[in-house]
Design an enzyme around this catalytic site. Structure first.
Site, PDB file in Angstrom:
ATOM      1  CE1 TYR A   5      -4.043  -1.631   5.711  1.00  0.00           C
ATOM      2  CE2 TYR A   5      -2.968   0.384   5.004  1.00  0.00           C
ATOM      3  CZ  TYR A   5      -3.615  -0.798   4.694  1.00  0.00           C
ATOM      4  OH  TYR A   5      -3.818  -1.149   3.373  1.00  0.00           O
ATOM      5  CB  SER A  60      -0.866  -0.010   1.271  1.00  0.00           C
ATOM      6  OG  SER A  60      -1.419   1.260   1.492  1.00  0.00           O
ATOM      7  CD  GLU A  75      -1.658   5.045   5.671  1.00  0.00           C
ATOM      8  OE1 GLU A  75      -2.226   5.674   4.769  1.00  0.00           O
ATOM      9  OE2 GLU A  75      -1.532   5.485   6.834  1.00  0.00           O
TER      10      GLU A  75
HETATM   11  P1  NAP Z   1     -11.413  -4.454   1.960  1.00  0.00           P
HETATM   12  O1  NAP Z   1     -12.572  -4.155   1.081  1.00  0.00           O
HETATM   13  O2  NAP Z   1     -11.358  -3.882   3.332  1.00  0.00           O
HETATM   14  O3  NAP Z   1     -11.277  -6.040   2.059  1.00  0.00           O
HETATM   15  C1  NAP Z   1     -10.433  -6.648   3.013  1.00  0.00           C
HETATM   16  C2  NAP Z   1     -10.671  -8.142   2.986  1.00  0.00           C
HETATM   17  O4  NAP Z   1      -9.831  -8.765   3.960  1.00  0.00           O
HETATM   18  C3  NAP Z   1     -12.114  -8.551   3.312  1.00  0.00           C
HETATM   19  O5  NAP Z   1     -12.499  -9.574   2.441  1.00  0.00           O
HETATM   20  C4  NAP Z   1     -11.987  -9.084   4.724  1.00  0.00           C
HETATM   21  O6  NAP Z   1     -12.945 -10.080   5.045  1.00  0.00           O
HETATM   22  C5  NAP Z   1     -10.605  -9.729   4.644  1.00  0.00           C
HETATM   23  N1  NAP Z   1     -10.072 -10.034   5.978  1.00  0.00           N
HETATM   24  C6  NAP Z   1     -10.019  -9.210   7.059  1.00  0.00           C
HETATM   25  N2  NAP Z   1      -9.492  -9.868   8.114  1.00  0.00           N
HETATM   26  C7  NAP Z   1      -9.206 -11.136   7.687  1.00  0.00           C
HETATM   27  C8  NAP Z   1      -8.656 -12.280   8.312  1.00  0.00           C
HETATM   28  N3  NAP Z   1      -8.297 -12.272   9.605  1.00  0.00           N
HETATM   29  N4  NAP Z   1      -8.516 -13.419   7.586  1.00  0.00           N
HETATM   30  C9  NAP Z   1      -8.901 -13.445   6.287  1.00  0.00           C
HETATM   31  N5  NAP Z   1      -9.417 -12.387   5.625  1.00  0.00           N
HETATM   32  C10 NAP Z   1      -9.565 -11.236   6.316  1.00  0.00           C
HETATM   33  O7  NAP Z   1     -10.055  -4.010   1.234  1.00  0.00           O
HETATM   34  P2  NAP Z   1      -9.785  -3.700  -0.322  1.00  0.00           P
HETATM   35  O8  NAP Z   1      -9.983  -2.251  -0.552  1.00  0.00           O
HETATM   36  O9  NAP Z   1     -10.459  -4.710  -1.165  1.00  0.00           O
HETATM   37  O10 NAP Z   1      -8.188  -3.932  -0.369  1.00  0.00           O
HETATM   38  C11 NAP Z   1      -7.651  -5.210  -0.655  1.00  0.00           C
HETATM   39  C12 NAP Z   1      -6.225  -5.263  -0.133  1.00  0.00           C
HETATM   40  O11 NAP Z   1      -5.460  -4.218  -0.728  1.00  0.00           O
HETATM   41  C13 NAP Z   1      -6.082  -5.053   1.377  1.00  0.00           C
HETATM   42  O12 NAP Z   1      -4.981  -5.838   1.792  1.00  0.00           O
HETATM   43  C14 NAP Z   1      -5.747  -3.577   1.519  1.00  0.00           C
HETATM   44  O13 NAP Z   1      -5.033  -3.358   2.708  1.00  0.00           O
HETATM   45  C15 NAP Z   1      -4.879  -3.386   0.278  1.00  0.00           C
HETATM   46  N6  NAP Z   1      -4.864  -2.031  -0.284  1.00  0.00           N
HETATM   47  C16 NAP Z   1      -6.043  -1.386  -0.573  1.00  0.00           C
HETATM   48  C17 NAP Z   1      -6.005  -0.141  -1.168  1.00  0.00           C
HETATM   49  C18 NAP Z   1      -7.268   0.588  -1.522  1.00  0.00           C
HETATM   50  O14 NAP Z   1      -7.187   1.806  -1.762  1.00  0.00           O
HETATM   51  N7  NAP Z   1      -8.408  -0.093  -1.627  1.00  0.00           N
HETATM   52  C19 NAP Z   1      -4.758   0.455  -1.466  1.00  0.00           C
HETATM   53  C20 NAP Z   1      -3.598  -0.249  -1.163  1.00  0.00           C
HETATM   54  C21 NAP Z   1      -3.642  -1.505  -0.592  1.00  0.00           C
HETATM   55  P3  NAP Z   1     -14.297  -9.814   5.930  1.00  0.00           P
HETATM   56  O15 NAP Z   1     -15.351  -9.484   4.932  1.00  0.00           O
HETATM   57  O16 NAP Z   1     -14.514 -11.105   6.612  1.00  0.00           O
HETATM   58  O17 NAP Z   1     -13.976  -8.673   6.862  1.00  0.00           O
HETATM   59  O1  G4F Z   2     -10.534   6.997   2.709  1.00  0.00           O
HETATM   60  P1  G4F Z   2      -9.529   6.865   3.801  1.00  0.00           P
HETATM   61  O2  G4F Z   2      -9.985   6.243   5.071  1.00  0.00           O
HETATM   62  O3  G4F Z   2      -8.291   6.101   3.158  1.00  0.00           O
HETATM   63  P2  G4F Z   2      -6.742   6.005   3.569  1.00  0.00           P
HETATM   64  O4  G4F Z   2      -6.524   6.277   4.992  1.00  0.00           O
HETATM   65  O5  G4F Z   2      -5.962   6.823   2.591  1.00  0.00           O
HETATM   66  O6  G4F Z   2      -6.461   4.440   3.334  1.00  0.00           O
HETATM   67  C1  G4F Z   2      -6.896   3.769   2.166  1.00  0.00           C
HETATM   68  O7  G4F Z   2      -5.899   3.848   1.187  1.00  0.00           O
HETATM   69  C2  G4F Z   2      -4.653   3.188   1.522  1.00  0.00           C
HETATM   70  C3  G4F Z   2      -3.696   3.403   0.340  1.00  0.00           C
HETATM   71  O8  G4F Z   2      -3.010   4.613   0.501  1.00  0.00           O
HETATM   72  C4  G4F Z   2      -4.960   1.717   1.750  1.00  0.00           C
HETATM   73  F1  G4F Z   2      -3.808   1.054   2.009  1.00  0.00           F
HETATM   74  C5  G4F Z   2      -5.934   1.577   2.912  1.00  0.00           C
HETATM   75  O9  G4F Z   2      -6.251   0.199   3.094  1.00  0.00           O
HETATM   76  C6  G4F Z   2      -7.217   2.323   2.553  1.00  0.00           C
HETATM   77  O10 G4F Z   2      -7.827   1.668   1.474  1.00  0.00           O
HETATM   78  O11 G4F Z   2      -8.944   8.308   4.164  1.00  0.00           O
HETATM   79  C7  G4F Z   2      -8.417   9.160   3.166  1.00  0.00           C
HETATM   80  C8  G4F Z   2      -8.158  10.526   3.770  1.00  0.00           C
HETATM   81  C9  G4F Z   2      -7.354  10.525   5.072  1.00  0.00           C
HETATM   82  O12 G4F Z   2      -6.408  11.549   4.995  1.00  0.00           O
HETATM   83  C10 G4F Z   2      -8.381  10.848   6.158  1.00  0.00           C
HETATM   84  O13 G4F Z   2      -7.840  11.534   7.278  1.00  0.00           O
HETATM   85  O14 G4F Z   2      -9.427  11.119   4.109  1.00  0.00           O
HETATM   86  C11 G4F Z   2      -9.307  11.744   5.376  1.00  0.00           C
HETATM   87  N1  G4F Z   2     -10.647  11.876   5.959  1.00  0.00           N
HETATM   88  C12 G4F Z   2     -11.250  13.066   6.284  1.00  0.00           C
HETATM   89  N2  G4F Z   2     -12.451  12.837   6.819  1.00  0.00           N
HETATM   90  C13 G4F Z   2     -11.479  10.891   6.285  1.00  0.00           C
HETATM   91  C14 G4F Z   2     -12.612  11.475   6.829  1.00  0.00           C
HETATM   92  N3  G4F Z   2     -11.358   9.543   6.149  1.00  0.00           N
HETATM   93  C15 G4F Z   2     -12.398   8.774   6.564  1.00  0.00           C
HETATM   94  N4  G4F Z   2     -12.303   7.442   6.413  1.00  0.00           N
HETATM   95  N5  G4F Z   2     -13.526   9.323   7.133  1.00  0.00           N
HETATM   96  C16 G4F Z   2     -13.683  10.665   7.291  1.00  0.00           C
HETATM   97  O15 G4F Z   2     -14.711  11.138   7.784  1.00  0.00           O
END
Ligand code: NAP
Ligand code: G4F
Length: 329
Positions: free
Chosen positions: A151, A127, A129
């Site tokens: 995280y 990520s 992050e």
């Molecule tokens: P998500 O919608 O939050 O999905 C996370 C998945 O992980 C869900 O299916 C959840 O299952 C599963 N999980 C949680 N705890 C677990 C455990 N103990 N054992 C097995 N499975 C578990 O996340 P996403 O946005 O699809 O992201 C997919 C991956 O990419 C994650 O690793 C995230 O950290 C990474 N990532 C995401 C972004 C982004 O912007 N979306 C960016 C960079 C990296 P449940 O339904 O059971 O909770």
């Molecule tokens: O949407 P966010 O919660 O995503 P964040 O923290 O960037 O993380 C996501 O992207 C990562 C990749 O860079 C992934 F690895 C991670 O798993 C996840 O998918 O927050 C985005 C921004 C932050 O700066 C937060 O402080 O939005 C700001 N924010 C402002 N108000 C808020 C809010 N975020 C959330 N969730 N809720 C608010 O009300």
């Protein structure tokens, strides 16, 4: 028929990736946790051809059983506790699932396949992050990591474990450093979906306002459907490697608000948006902007959905859902 095993099948990326792999003729296995998982129905209705296996990333033996049952050619490790804000309050479990869960996944492949471990191509969901307090603008594969949340720290552990298993055991293990990617399937706890849902409800008179945290943060937001294609491309390469996946553009949360409200005909949104310290983080990631040159040149990957199209796609989807929920369509 190639076989793939996906952890995190119930999540946003798991569903898009499963659809992509099924369309390419893969036999797809989804690893999901829990007895009576409430998301099972969603997976079964969205991707009915996926074969579901139960287990937990913290349980090595359940991963071994999943490997035995699926005999995969490709293993996509998408499972994680992925909500950054939650990770401060639940740092131990986040490090166990998001960090050590990666070690369990890698170790399960090594133990299961032994000297043939390189034949199971492995993808780790790293990520942006991990860049946290960014040490370089834009961020590339060479940028020093400086995570700012439990995280982020857990993801750094998983990232380096993936590299270590590649270097130590010759595993075909790749790490995708993905910047934020969104979609109508994004969880409503993340800021983009929280806004698109609220904008839809406000425009339908179902809600008065939205309460957010820091509006100044900047993110490089892409479309999840584009990003899962990059995951697949990484595992089609002869050599495993690490790749940044990003649009190479950054936008403030205010810009997302501008476009989302404008799409429903509201230009002056400031009075409708409140701020509450409850949604501020102990340490913020202020600016993310990627440099995905390597993925574009080596993998031939390019994002197709731009920022305005992503925002309108999410608002339109939430408008349709909210209308359906209140019986307007
Ligand atoms: P998500 O919608 O939050 O999905 C996370 C998945 O992980 C869900 O299916 C959840 O299952 C599963 N999980 C949680 N705890 C677990 C455990 N103990 N054992 C097995 N499975 C578990 O996340 P996403 O946005 O699809 O992201 C997919 C991956 O990419 C994650 O690793 C995230 O950290 C990474 N990532 C995401 C972004 C982004 O912007 N979306 C960016 C960079 C990296 P449940 O339904 O059971 O909770
Ligand atoms: O949407 P966010 O919660 O995503 P964040 O923290 O960037 O993380 C996501 O992207 C990562 C990749 O860079 C992934 F690895 C991670 O798993 C996840 O998918 O927050 C985005 C921004 C932050 O700066 C937060 O402080 O939005 C700001 N924010 C402002 N108000 C808020 C809010 N975020 C959330 N969730 N809720 C608010 O009300």
């Amino acid at each position: 028929m190639p076989r793939a095993l996906i952890t995190g099948i119930t999540g946003q990326d798991g569903l898009y990736l499963a659809e992509l792999l099924l369309s390419k003729g893969y036999e797809v296995y989804g690893f999901m946790r829990g007895q009576n998982n409430p998301k099972r129905e969603l997976v079964e209705s969205t991707v009915p051809d996926v074969k579901l296996l139960t287990g937990d990333l913290t349980d090595l033996s359940s991963l071994m059983r999943a490997l035995e049952a699926s005999q995969p050619d490709e293993f996509y490790n998408l499972g994680a506790i992925s909500f950054v804000a939650y990770s401060w309050e639940n740092a131990h479990v986040t490090s166990e699932v998001t960090g050590q869960g990666v070690l369990n996944a890698l170790e399960s492949v090594r133990l299961f396949a032994g000297k043939d471990a390189h034949t199971i191509r492995f993808y780790q969901a790293s990520s942006s992050e991990m860049f946290g307090k960014v040490q370089q603008v834009p961020q590339s594969e060479e940028t020093l990591l400086w995570p700012r949340s439990p995280y982020g720290v857990a993801k750094v552990f998983g990232h380096y474990m993936t590299i270590n298993y590649r270097e130590s055991y010759g595993m075909h293990a790749s790490s995708g450093i993905l910047f934020n990617h969104e979609s109508p399937r994004r969880g409503p706890e993340f800021v983009t979906r929280k806004i698109s849902q609220a904008v839809a409800r406000i425009s339908l008179g179902l809600q008065d306002s939205i309460t957010l945290g820091n509006l100044d943060a900047r993110r490089d937001w892409g479309f999840a459907g584009d990003y899962v294609e990059a995951m697949w491309l990484m595992l089609q390469q002869d050599e495993a490697d690490d790749y940044v996946i990003s649009t190479n553009e950054t936008h403030e949360i205010r810009e997302y608000l501008d476009l989302a409200f404008a799409h429903v005909g509201i230009e002056d949104w400031e009075p409708l948006v409140k701020q509450d310290p409850r949604f501020m983080r102990p340490a913020e990631v202020d600016l993310l902007i990627g440099d995905s040159t390597k993925a574009r040149t080596t993998l031939g990957w390019n994002p197709k959905v731009d920022f305005p199209s992503l925002v309108t796609m999410m608002v339109d989807s939430d408008l349709a859902e909210q209308k359906r929920l209140v019986g307007l369509s």
